[in-house]
Every structure is written in structure tokens, then in C-alpha cells.
Design a protein around this motif. Sequence first.
Motif, PDB file in Angstrom:
ATOM      1  N   LYS A   1       0.694  -1.179   0.025  1.00  0.00           N
ATOM      2  CA  LYS A   1       0.048   0.016   0.083  1.00  0.00           C
ATOM      3  C   LYS A   1       0.924   1.326   0.037  1.00  0.00           C
ATOM      4  N   ILE A   2       0.293   2.453  -0.255  1.00  0.00           N
ATOM      5  CA  ILE A   2       0.930   3.517  -0.269  1.00  0.00           C
ATOM      6  C   ILE A   2       1.513   3.929   1.053  1.00  0.00           C
ATOM      7  N   GLY A   3       2.865   4.218   1.188  1.00  0.00           N
ATOM      8  CA  GLY A   3       3.462   4.482   2.433  1.00  0.00           C
ATOM      9  C   GLY A   3       4.082   3.303   3.257  1.00  0.00           C
TER      10      GLY A   3
ATOM     11  N   LEU B   1       8.077  -3.423  -8.449  1.00  0.00           N
ATOM     12  CA  LEU B   1       7.282  -3.294  -7.313  1.00  0.00           C
ATOM     13  C   LEU B   1       5.840  -2.535  -7.662  1.00  0.00           C
ATOM     14  N   ASP B   2       4.651  -3.019  -7.107  1.00  0.00           N
ATOM     15  CA  ASP B   2       3.704  -2.299  -7.312  1.00  0.00           C
ATOM     16  C   ASP B   2       3.237  -1.635  -5.895  1.00  0.00           C
ATOM     17  N   VAL B   3       2.705  -0.375  -5.982  1.00  0.00           N
ATOM     18  CA  VAL B   3       2.143   0.301  -5.022  1.00  0.00           C
ATOM     19  C   VAL B   3       0.672   0.682  -5.120  1.00  0.00           C
ATOM     20  N   ASN B   4      -0.329   0.202  -4.258  1.00  0.00           N
ATOM     21  CA  ASN B   4      -1.544   0.368  -4.511  1.00  0.00           C
ATOM     22  C   ASN B   4      -2.510   1.535  -3.778  1.00  0.00           C
ATOM     23  N   ASN B   5      -3.447   2.032  -4.122  1.00  0.00           N
ATOM     24  CA  ASN B   5      -4.054   2.907  -3.127  1.00  0.00           C
ATOM     25  C   ASN B   5      -4.778   2.194  -2.056  1.00  0.00           C
ATOM     26  N   VAL B   6      -5.124   3.035  -0.968  1.00  0.00           N
ATOM     27  CA  VAL B   6      -5.713   2.529  -0.001  1.00  0.00           C
ATOM     28  C   VAL B   6      -7.238   2.827  -0.237  1.00  0.00           C
ATOM     29  N   LYS B   7      -8.051   1.449  -0.252  1.00  0.00           N
ATOM     30  CA  LYS B   7      -9.440   1.893  -0.714  1.00  0.00           C
ATOM     31  C   LYS B   7     -10.292   2.365   0.776  1.00  0.00           C
ATOM     32  N   VAL B   8     -10.840   3.427   0.580  1.00  0.00           N
ATOM     33  CA  VAL B   8     -11.684   3.941   1.708  1.00  0.00           C
ATOM     34  C   VAL B   8     -13.149   4.153   1.305  1.00  0.00           C
ATOM     35  N   ASP B   9     -13.981   3.490   2.167  1.00  0.00           N
ATOM     36  CA  ASP B   9     -15.509   3.414   1.921  1.00  0.00           C
ATOM     37  C   ASP B   9     -15.846   4.700   2.723  1.00  0.00           C
ATOM     38  N   THR B  10     -16.351   5.919   1.702  1.00  0.00           N
ATOM     39  CA  THR B  10     -16.868   6.921   2.418  1.00  0.00           C
ATOM     40  C   THR B  10     -18.106   6.893   2.785  1.00  0.00           C
ATOM     41  N   LEU B  11     -18.760   6.013   2.408  1.00  0.00           N
ATOM     42  CA  LEU B  11     -20.181   5.745   2.909  1.00  0.00           C
ATOM     43  C   LEU B  11     -20.201   5.088   4.266  1.00  0.00           C
ATOM     44  N   LYS B  12     -19.308   4.225   4.684  1.00  0.00           N
ATOM     45  CA  LYS B  12     -19.366   3.659   6.230  1.00  0.00           C
ATOM     46  C   LYS B  12     -18.380   4.672   6.762  1.00  0.00           C
ATOM     47  N   GLN B  13     -17.550   5.239   6.531  1.00  0.00           N
ATOM     48  CA  GLN B  13     -16.630   6.247   7.301  1.00  0.00           C
ATOM     49  C   GLN B  13     -17.191   7.315   7.664  1.00  0.00           C
ATOM     50  N   LYS B  14     -16.907   7.454   9.049  1.00  0.00           N
ATOM     51  CA  LYS B  14     -17.778   8.699   9.668  1.00  0.00           C
ATOM     52  C   LYS B  14     -16.887  10.000   9.499  1.00  0.00           C
ATOM     53  N   MET B  15     -17.624  11.081   9.476  1.00  0.00           N
ATOM     54  CA  MET B  15     -17.087  12.435   8.968  1.00  0.00           C
ATOM     55  C   MET B  15     -16.890  13.309  10.334  1.00  0.00           C
ATOM     56  N   TYR B  16     -15.789  13.988  10.166  1.00  0.00           N
ATOM     57  CA  TYR B  16     -15.365  14.941  11.469  1.00  0.00           C
ATOM     58  C   TYR B  16     -15.247  16.327  10.828  1.00  0.00           C
ATOM     59  N   ASP B  17     -15.309  17.333  11.986  1.00  0.00           N
ATOM     60  CA  ASP B  17     -14.998  18.632  11.498  1.00  0.00           C
ATOM     61  C   ASP B  17     -13.358  18.693  11.592  1.00  0.00           C
ATOM     62  N   ILE B  18     -13.019  19.881  10.615  1.00  0.00           N
ATOM     63  CA  ILE B  18     -11.734  19.812  10.617  1.00  0.00           C
ATOM     64  C   ILE B  18     -11.144  20.576  11.912  1.00  0.00           C
ATOM     65  N   LYS B  19     -10.090  20.046  12.188  1.00  0.00           N
ATOM     66  CA  LYS B  19      -9.703  20.788  13.728  1.00  0.00           C
ATOM     67  C   LYS B  19      -8.875  21.999  13.472  1.00  0.00           C
ATOM     68  N   ASP B  20      -9.069  22.971  14.549  1.00  0.00           N
ATOM     69  CA  ASP B  20      -8.270  24.241  14.374  1.00  0.00           C
ATOM     70  C   ASP B  20      -6.681  23.838  14.294  1.00  0.00           C
ATOM     71  N   ILE B  21      -6.126  24.882  13.954  1.00  0.00           N
ATOM     72  CA  ILE B  21      -4.570  24.761  13.980  1.00  0.00           C
ATOM     73  C   ILE B  21      -4.086  25.067  15.275  1.00  0.00           C
ATOM     74  N   GLU B  22      -3.132  24.235  15.529  1.00  0.00           N
ATOM     75  CA  GLU B  22      -2.652  24.353  16.977  1.00  0.00           C
ATOM     76  C   GLU B  22      -1.171  24.849  16.824  1.00  0.00           C
ATOM     77  N   LYS B  23      -0.848  25.861  17.787  1.00  0.00           N
ATOM     78  CA  LYS B  23       0.266  26.429  17.809  1.00  0.00           C
ATOM     79  C   LYS B  23       1.405  25.514  18.463  1.00  0.00           C
ATOM     80  N   VAL B  24       2.475  25.309  17.752  1.00  0.00           N
ATOM     81  CA  VAL B  24       3.665  24.610  18.069  1.00  0.00           C
ATOM     82  C   VAL B  24       4.582  25.426  18.812  1.00  0.00           C
ATOM     83  N   GLU B  25       5.083  25.020  20.048  1.00  0.00           N
ATOM     84  CA  GLU B  25       5.760  25.968  20.564  1.00  0.00           C
ATOM     85  C   GLU B  25       7.280  25.425  20.515  1.00  0.00           C
ATOM     86  N   SER B  26       8.285  26.474  20.504  1.00  0.00           N
ATOM     87  CA  SER B  26       9.538  26.006  20.229  1.00  0.00           C
ATOM     88  C   SER B  26      10.117  25.055  21.437  1.00  0.00           C
TER      89      SER B  26
END
Length: 543
Positions: free
Chosen positions: A31-33, A115-140
Motif C-alpha cells: 500500500k501507499i506509504g 514493485l507495485d504500490v496500490n491505493n488504500v481503499k476508503v469507503d466514504t459511505l461507512k466512514q464517519k465524517m469529522y470537522d476539521i480541527k483548528d490549527i494548534e500552535k507548536v511551541e519552540s
Amino acid sequence: MKLKLYILFFLITSSLFAQKVTTSVDKTTNKIGAEFKLTLRTEVDTLTKVVFPKGNHFGALEVLESYKVDTIKKNDRYELIKKYGLTQFDSGRYMLPSLPIIIKNKTVFSDSIALDVNNVKVDTLKQKMYDIKDIEKVESSNSWWYYIVIGILLLIVVGYLVYRYIKNYKKPQKAEELIYKTPIEKATGLLQQLESKSLWQKGNVKEYYSELTDIARNYIEEEIHIPAMESTTSELVIGLRKVAKQKKLKLSTEILENLEKVLKQADLVKFAKVTPLDYEIEEDKKRIANSIITLHKSIPVVEEETDELAAWNQEQQEKARLEKLKKQKRKRIIYAISAFIFVFFATIVFVITTKGFDYLKDNFIGHPTKELAEGEWIYSEYGNPGIRIETPKVLKRMDAEKILPKGATALIKEMQIFSYGSILDNFYLVVSTNKYKQAVKLDLEKAADASLQYYEKQGATNMIVKTEDYDTQNGITGKKAYGSFTVLDPLKSKSVKMFYEMLLFSQEGGLQQIVIMYPEEDKYGEQIAERLINSVELKKTEE
């Protein structure tokens, strides 16, 4: 015809003795990655030097990790095994190119593999959808140095102000009170200070004569009580003669003439801009000094009757003065300490408010597992069959006979145990391997239960156990047991909740086991455990 036979013979012999490199991958489709594990093998004698390829990319494939070379001895030759972790983040078919391996200063190429690299199959009908999270500040990670520098600067400023206050507090008055107790001491002291200034040597003759005559006039005014500072030279000399007769001072005519001569010379310097010669200035200085000393000696000493009440009052005043100085000194010390404490706690409160107590604890107070996590780690192999693992400290060998229960030695052919810390420490790690005298089929869940029972005897209570299958990077399947328990800390006399992870593997004729324990809420312990488990590589029994 013979030439062709020689060429054919040369080609056959060179092909027989040419160095060979065996190329293999654990899988040709992924799979990819995901990781493809590339393995290069070659056999060489003990004196041959082999250089395997290096780089961040092999063709279109990215090199995730270049593993260490494994060496297996086969009689008088070595088999060298080099592994690479490869990946690709785009789907498609990719060709792993032939890679150059240098053996005895000659280049040998590996085989190319598709070598063959395949996509990851994702079922968008069964997969739950979530809101996009806010950007968090990364402290040095280095931002805490900013607060340390501010704290140090504040301490330096406060310390400097306290030092200046202590150094300058009523210092001039104290110095004058100690140095100039009598008019003659004041006069002689001021004459010495005047000489140290070197005024006339620098060309300031007028200023020199002005200070020289002021010293003499001040002494006469304070000691003989004549308004010398307001009198002219003639009026001062006439006044001295009158006082000498009235108080019967033993003043010679020469002394009065010398004093008058210097005062007139000073008037000429100040008002007529006359510049005396160097030797004349020296002579005038000596005349003034001799005049002051002669006047002091000519004053009769009057013995006064001692007033006991006055003496007692003076003694009490001196005691009160010394006590006051002590109080002032004590007060200054209290102010300095209070200022330091205030700045110290203000800095702590500021750091806790802005960064939190955990930040203060980790970076200022110190955290034992943080030091382990951020220290230098060691990659070693322990036991037989070997367990390769990366650890923050070198593990110490333990005496297995003291740990084994009675009767176990009859079954076990060889047991090796290596550990760091104990069940009561901030971090505990055990690596052990067993070899049995006879081939046995081990139940890894029962083996895990037996190990946990041993820790219960060591004081572990309220044991929670979860198990699941676990696969290593080189394809060995085992069991993972994890959970929590509580143990009594004898030093603090309170219970501590610990988290544990246990890996067990059964290979032919043996058991390989890794146990990790740390306080449940210790984030650094969790980081160490994760790094340890990810580094585990088991040596197969056939190796």
C-alpha cells in the motif's frame, strides 16, 4: 581455434569465481506509504571488504531506513546481509534499479525488481465524517531559555541595586566621623589629600594655593576660634597675636611671619595671577604644615574634671549609635533577601502561569525519565536466541538461578536475564531468553500469566491484563500483554499506579521475553517504551 577455446575457458572460469549478490524483497505489492524490505546477500572471505550502496532514494523509491549489516559465519567465509526499508507515496508500478555493491574494489550489481504500490481503499459511505480541527500552535523547544534569561537579568539588576545601596548608605558621614575627630587630624589629613591631587604639578597653581590656605584658615577657626575664613590676611595675623597674648600661646614671631608670608603669596596668586617657582611652592607648603603643627603644640592642655554622669551618657549614646547601625545593617540584609525571594518566586509563578507546572518540573526541577528519553541510547543484542533492542542504558545481567522457581532448572537448558531498574523505580526493563532441554510447545498467554504472578509476589496488586497478537518487523509472531497495576512505594508510604507492556515470542526450543514498566501518567516513560518496542528485532533460531 585454440584462441576461441582460451576465450571460452576464460569466460567460464570468470563466471564461476565472480562474486554473486542475491537480491530479494519481502513483498512485491504494498500500500501507499507501507514499507518494502529489500535484502542484499553476498558471501565473501574474511579479508574481503564490501561496500553496500548508500542514499536517500533508490530510483523512485525513498529509503526509510538503512539497517545494520548482519554477519553470519560459515566455516572460513562470511555471509553479509544488508537490509533497507523502502517506500513510495504515489500509487503505480516502480522499478527498483540495479544497485552497485563494491566487493574487492570491483563493482557488482544487484537484480532489478518491479514493485507495485496500490491505493488504500476508503469507503466514504461507512466512514464517519469529522470537522476539521483548528490549527494548534507548536511551541519552540528552546523558548524556555527566554524565561531563564529574563529571570537571571532580574536577579542581576536587583543584586546590583542592593549592592549599591549597601555600599553608599551614609558612607560619607561615617568616613568623616571616623577620619576627622579633631581639627589637627582634619588639617593634616586634608594636607595629605591635597598632595595626592598633584594640582600645581598639573598647572593648577591657583586652585592649589586656594585649598592650601583654606586648610590653614579652617584649622585656626576651629581650634583657636578666630573668624579666619572671613578675615583678610592682615586681620588674621593681628587676631592671632592678640589671642596669643590672651591665652599665653607660645607662638614665635617667625611662625607668624611664615604664615603671613604664605597667605600674602596666595593672595598674589589668586588676584594678581602671579606664578611662583616650583621650589617656592614647596617652601610654602612646608611653612603651612609647620605653622599648623606649631599652633597645635602651643595650645595649653586643660585637664578637666571627669563628669561621671556625662561619661555614662556618652557611653549610652555610643551604645545606641552602634545598635542603630546594627539594625540598619540587619534591615538592609532583610531587604536584599526579600528582594531575591520575591524575584525567585515571581519567576516561578510566571513560568507556571505561562508554561504550566509540568514544564517547570521537567526543565528546572528535573525529571528522571526525561533524562533517559533524551540521553544517548545503545543498540545491543541480549540472550540466546538473541534479542536486538535499543535501550537508554546498558542492561545488567542478573543471576537467573535466584529467580527461577524450584524444579524449573530440570526443564531449562539455558536462561539469560538482563534488566535495568526495579519494579519500584521510575522505569523498569527486563529482557530474558530461555532454552529448554526438550522441544516444547509453549502457550504464550500462560507464560505471560506466570510472569505476572512473579510480579504479584514482588508487591504488584490490582493487576489488569489485556493480550493481543504481535508481529515483529522480521515476521516473527508472538503475544503482547499490557495493562496496569498498583505497587506500594516504601519510601513515600503510598501506592503508585504502574503501566506495563510485555512481549513474548516462542521459537523452536526457546522463549524470548521483554517486560517494560513505568508510572501510568509518565509521558516520558511512554515515549521510552514506544521507542524500545519499535527497535525490537529478534534473531531467528536458525540464524
